[in-house]
Enzyme design. Structure first.
Site, PDB file in Angstrom:
ATOM      1  N   ARG A  61       0.918  -1.298   0.005  1.00  0.00           N
ATOM      2  CA  ARG A  61      -0.083   0.166  -0.068  1.00  0.00           C
ATOM      3  C   ARG A  61       0.907   1.376   0.075  1.00  0.00           C
ATOM      4  O   ARG A  61       0.726   2.174  -0.586  1.00  0.00           O
ATOM      5  CB  ARG A  61      -0.898   0.049   1.513  1.00  0.00           C
ATOM      6  CG  ARG A  61      -1.732   1.464   1.145  1.00  0.00           C
ATOM      7  CD  ARG A  61      -2.777   1.546   2.396  1.00  0.00           C
ATOM      8  NE  ARG A  61      -3.027   0.514   3.218  1.00  0.00           N
ATOM      9  CZ  ARG A  61      -2.313   0.410   4.527  1.00  0.00           C
ATOM     10  NH1 ARG A  61      -1.113   1.498   4.769  1.00  0.00           N
ATOM     11  NH2 ARG A  61      -2.299  -0.587   5.225  1.00  0.00           N
ATOM     12  N   TYR A 113     -15.830  18.832 -13.613  1.00  0.00           N
ATOM     13  CA  TYR A 113     -16.345  17.566 -13.781  1.00  0.00           C
ATOM     14  C   TYR A 113     -17.480  17.147 -12.691  1.00  0.00           C
ATOM     15  O   TYR A 113     -17.305  17.482 -11.428  1.00  0.00           O
ATOM     16  CB  TYR A 113     -15.006  16.679 -13.726  1.00  0.00           C
ATOM     17  CG  TYR A 113     -15.358  15.325 -13.633  1.00  0.00           C
ATOM     18  CD1 TYR A 113     -15.896  14.529 -14.807  1.00  0.00           C
ATOM     19  CD2 TYR A 113     -15.349  14.654 -12.373  1.00  0.00           C
ATOM     20  CE1 TYR A 113     -16.024  13.476 -14.676  1.00  0.00           C
ATOM     21  CE2 TYR A 113     -15.766  13.151 -12.484  1.00  0.00           C
ATOM     22  CZ  TYR A 113     -16.137  12.512 -13.584  1.00  0.00           C
ATOM     23  OH  TYR A 113     -16.410  11.337 -13.645  1.00  0.00           O
ATOM     24  N   ASP A 185      -6.943  20.601 -12.400  1.00  0.00           N
ATOM     25  CA  ASP A 185      -7.322  19.409 -12.972  1.00  0.00           C
ATOM     26  C   ASP A 185      -6.947  19.359 -14.534  1.00  0.00           C
ATOM     27  O   ASP A 185      -7.503  19.895 -15.293  1.00  0.00           O
ATOM     28  CB  ASP A 185      -8.754  19.005 -12.564  1.00  0.00           C
ATOM     29  CG  ASP A 185      -9.291  17.750 -13.225  1.00  0.00           C
ATOM     30  OD1 ASP A 185      -8.632  17.093 -14.394  1.00  0.00           O
ATOM     31  OD2 ASP A 185     -10.174  16.971 -12.814  1.00  0.00           O
ATOM     32  N   LYS A 210      -8.420   8.653 -18.630  1.00  0.00           N
ATOM     33  CA  LYS A 210      -8.593   9.377 -20.019  1.00  0.00           C
ATOM     34  C   LYS A 210      -7.396   9.271 -20.785  1.00  0.00           C
ATOM     35  O   LYS A 210      -7.014   8.355 -21.132  1.00  0.00           O
ATOM     36  CB  LYS A 210      -9.126  10.734 -19.426  1.00  0.00           C
ATOM     37  CG  LYS A 210     -10.252  11.078 -18.578  1.00  0.00           C
ATOM     38  CD  LYS A 210     -11.460  10.199 -18.860  1.00  0.00           C
ATOM     39  CE  LYS A 210     -12.452   9.967 -17.489  1.00  0.00           C
ATOM     40  NZ  LYS A 210     -12.690  11.169 -16.869  1.00  0.00           N
TER      41      LYS A 210
HETATM   42  C1  LIG Z   1     -13.037  11.590 -15.240  1.00  0.00           C
HETATM   43  C2  LIG Z   1     -12.479  12.704 -14.913  1.00  0.00           C
HETATM   44  C3  LIG Z   1     -12.390  12.846 -13.445  1.00  0.00           C
HETATM   45  C4  LIG Z   1     -12.531  11.537 -12.435  1.00  0.00           C
HETATM   46  O1  LIG Z   1     -11.592  10.684 -12.688  1.00  0.00           O
HETATM   47  P1  LIG Z   1     -11.955   9.173 -12.442  1.00  0.00           P
HETATM   48  O2  LIG Z   1     -10.791   8.298 -13.113  1.00  0.00           O
HETATM   49  O3  LIG Z   1     -13.057   8.709 -13.214  1.00  0.00           O
HETATM   50  O4  LIG Z   1     -12.267   8.778 -11.023  1.00  0.00           O
HETATM   51  C5  LIG Z   1     -11.926  14.053 -12.859  1.00  0.00           C
HETATM   52  N1  LIG Z   1     -11.746  15.123 -13.658  1.00  0.00           N
HETATM   53  C6  LIG Z   1     -12.131  15.309 -15.084  1.00  0.00           C
HETATM   54  C7  LIG Z   1     -11.747  16.777 -15.617  1.00  0.00           C
HETATM   55  C8  LIG Z   1     -12.216  13.819 -15.562  1.00  0.00           C
HETATM   56  O5  LIG Z   1     -12.831  14.115 -16.904  1.00  0.00           O
END
Ligand SMILES: *Cc1c(COP(=O)(O)O)cnc(C)c1O
Length: 395
Positions: A61, A113, A185, A210
């Protein structure tokens, strides 16, 4: 804590982004010379003697070699000193919020998001943290929202789904003068197109699910920072909370990051072309793409990004049913949530990702009934354009 700057095989040579993507954090396996970092599928490590672990490896972990390779790779790509990986993008964002305590205040962008908004409002608001949402492209609005107890400014640029752009340098300047840290982000842009730490931000967030993973086959998240003390606090939460990714998932993301630069170039090229096609289409009333000259954030995007990304939103004339029909009729573009994979996706935010927003509020926020969002994959642009045309024109 996982400094990217201690043991790169390619250190000193790995200046270019593509070279870092392929090599950073991933020297050949010292045991066999295996070029790919092995999947260390284990939970614990034999110690030399009680409390004498080898190289800090006590329990997986806390530290795992496959995860460490990914953490170093991501840190190098974001021009950061420290990378930390998580089981999902939201687990990474949750870890940032672990820095807060009751009574603290956060200013966030108002086109966030949805899962981030849910985490803020449905969880942290219950613990005495307050949130103010503003359009971060409006610096006067940001200035007005900052309070003495503001600890974080949470930015996305480009935003989802309207692809608004904020000036990260200016946001960082204002936030820092109020004593707040800036979180960006960077999921939509990726470090190939935009490196927030170089622009003055303090914490970069990624959903590895993504573009960084890039193949729609893994869920993951990451944080990248420069400050040693901040990195130590976040690493403490990473271990204390335990929302860490497994080694197989880290391996998959490492495979993805090796081609990030190639994929992003293609995503951007295709998106620019499809945006022009959509602008010229008589059934399309609006196109949101920062690469278009009349996009309000175009100049800032051109200055702080190395390309405009692979995401486009557009509005077809008509009602919610019309918008849904276009998403349903597309054939190469799969009707699906998520983004950033090699395959093209289309979604209808009013009935899918943003369906939980009440209709009046949704329209007031500029999310029209006929709004569609596409993630341009790496298929041939001719085919993608033909598919969009037939989906829009189908009755
Ligand atoms: C998909 C996404 C998230 C969340 O990520 P997960 O891997 O689905 O938990 C956060 N911010 C943005 C801009 C996203 O597109």
């Amino acid at each position: 804590m996982n400094s990217s700057h201690d043991s790169h095989a390619a250190d000193g040579l790995a200046d270019g982004f593509g070279t870092r993507a392929v090599h950073a954090g991933q020297p050949p396996d010292p045991l066999t010379g295996a070029l790919m970092v092995p999947i260390y599928q284990n939970s614990t490590y034999r110690q030399r003697a009680p409390a004498e672990p080898i190289d800090g490896y006590e329990y997986a972990r806390t530290k795992n070699p496959t995860r460490l390779a990914l953490e170093r790779n991501l840190a190098a790509l974001e021009s950061g000193r420290h990378g930390l990986c998580f089981a999902s993008g939201l687990a990474a964002i949750n870890t940032v919020l672990n820095l807060l305590k009751s009574g603290d205040h956060v200013v966030a962008g108002d086109d966030l998001y949805g899962g981030t908004w849910r985490l803020f409002e449905k969880l942290y608001a219950n613990f005495g943290v307050t949130f103010t949402y503003v359009d971060l492209a409006d610096l006067a609005a940001l200035q007005g929202a900052l309070r003495p107890n503001t600890r974080l400014v949470f930015a996305e640029t480009p935003t989802n789904p309207l692809l608004r752009i904020c000036d990260l340098r200016a946001v960082a300047r204002l936030a820092h003068s109020a004593g707040a840290k800036v979180v960006c982000d960077n999921t939509f842009a990726t470090p190939f197109l935009q490196r927030p730490l170089e622009l003055g931000c303090d914490i970069v967030v990624h959903s590895l699910t993504k573009y960084l993973g890039g193949h729609s086959d893994v869920i993951g998240g990451a944080l990248i920072v420069n400050d040693d003390e901040l990195a130590a606090r976040l690493a403490f939460f990473q271990n204390a909370v335990g929302a860490v990714p497994g080694p197989q998932d880290c391996f998959l993301v490492l495979r993805g990051t090796k081609t990030l630069h190639l994929r992003m170039e293609r995503h951007c090229q295709t998106a620019q072309r499809l945006a022009r096609f959509l602008v010229a289409h008589p059934q399309v009333s609006k196109v949101y793409y920062p690469g278009l000259r009349d996009h309000p954030g175009h100049a800032i995007a051109a200055a702080q990004m190395n390309g405009f990304g692979g995401m486009i939103s557009f509005v077809v004339k008509g009602d919610v049913e019309r918008g849904k029909r276009v998403a349903a009729r597309a054939r190469l573009f799969a009707c699906a949530e998520s983004l950033g994979g090699v395959e093209s996706l289309i979604e209808h935010p009013p009935s899918m990702t943003h369906a939980s927003i009440p209709v009046e509020l949704r329209r007031a926020r500029g999310l029209d009934d006929g709004l569609l969002r596409i993630s341009c994959g790496v298929e041939d642009a001719d085919d993608l354009e033909r598919d969009l045309a037939q989906a829009i024109e189908a009755r």
